[in-house]
Scaffold this active site. Sequence first.
Site, short mmCIF file in Angstrom:
data_model
loop_
_atom_site.label_atom_id
_atom_site.label_comp_id
_atom_site.label_asym_id
_atom_site.label_seq_id
_atom_site.Cartn_x
_atom_site.Cartn_y
_atom_site.Cartn_z
N ASP A 107 -11.10 -18.47 -28.73
CA ASP A 107 -10.64 -19.72 -28.11
C ASP A 107 -9.44 -19.44 -27.19
O ASP A 107 -8.48 -18.79 -27.61
CB ASP A 107 -10.23 -20.69 -29.26
CG ASP A 107 -9.96 -22.09 -28.78
OD1 ASP A 107 -10.55 -22.51 -27.77
OD2 ASP A 107 -9.15 -22.78 -29.44
N HIS A 108 -9.49 -19.91 -25.97
CA HIS A 108 -8.40 -19.71 -24.99
C HIS A 108 -7.97 -18.25 -24.90
O HIS A 108 -6.77 -17.93 -25.05
CB HIS A 108 -7.19 -20.59 -25.33
CG HIS A 108 -7.47 -22.03 -25.13
ND1 HIS A 108 -7.57 -22.63 -23.89
CD2 HIS A 108 -7.72 -23.02 -26.02
CE1 HIS A 108 -7.85 -23.91 -24.02
NE2 HIS A 108 -7.97 -24.17 -25.31
P1 13P Z 1 -7.28 -30.12 -31.30
O1 13P Z 1 -6.32 -29.27 -32.07
O2 13P Z 1 -6.60 -31.21 -30.56
O3 13P Z 1 -8.39 -30.61 -32.16
O4 13P Z 1 -7.92 -29.19 -30.16
C1 13P Z 1 -8.69 -28.10 -30.51
C2 13P Z 1 -9.08 -27.30 -29.33
O5 13P Z 1 -9.29 -27.81 -28.25
C3 13P Z 1 -9.25 -25.86 -29.50
O6 13P Z 1 -9.42 -25.20 -28.29
#
Ligand code: 13P
Length: 287
Positions: free
Chosen positions: A84-85
Amino acid sequence: MLVNAKEMLDKARAGKYAVGQFNINNLEWTKAVLLTAQELNSPVILGVSEGAGKYMTGFETVSAMVAAMDKSLGITVPVALHLDHGTYEGCYKCIKAGFTSIMFDGSHFAIDENIAKTTELVSVAHGLGLSIEAEVGSIGGEEDGVIGRGECADPDECKMIADLGVDFLAAGIGNIHGKYPDNWEGLSFETLAAVNEKVGELPLVLHGGTGIPADMIKKAISLGVAKINVNTECQLSFADATRKYIEAGKDLQGKGFDPRKLLAPGFEAIKATVKEKMELFGSIGKA
Ligand code: 13P
């Protein structure tokens, strides 16, 4: 069953539902998400931020844990293990560690640099059978050290990145990581519709899934969103259930301090949140 995320998201986009990405933090999180997906016959994506990867002692540990748990729990629904990211370096680390999917977040670079790095990573990821997500615009707020101003994506830039062959695309549409402030203006459906128009059938990703009202989720899905990321909401449910257990003094009764007992209410709370989201996203029975 560990797979990349392309097929499950293409199917979701065509079938007008979304697959949840639930970010994991430890063994309890991973087990709760996997078991819920299996019980509900839903595809699922396990998201791992760079911070969470570091916390779990590195991406190799995460990859080994997920692969072993997938096997020992007899998980047959499609599961993607997704960075993620990711930074440019983080993407390479996850590719090497055996992840099945990566996100390269080049949104803070100028568009030319985002394009150059995304192009390279698309070729490497696809060469090894991984799926890849890219980002344009930014997600507001902060997630594990990744800070965004929350600017809405430029639909023409989305088209440029989509044309590089990414498998799914995160476009900033006024969404925010973490809890939404009271004065939040809501999702920009104007931006989402314009992006959707430009990118054809490409599955779109909605980050910041915590706290978005159900009607907005449904509308986002109708406009091409096929993957919705949830992180904070599972953390809040876990913390709430754990606090109640301790405040009720249950850790002091018998062997209530045993971590398998102490963490059980939080574990069940994550399962309940994941179930609620899968119902809302429409992914139940779609494995
Ligand atoms: P939230 O923590 O707001 O649910 O977002 C999660 C997210 O977008 C992970 O990339």
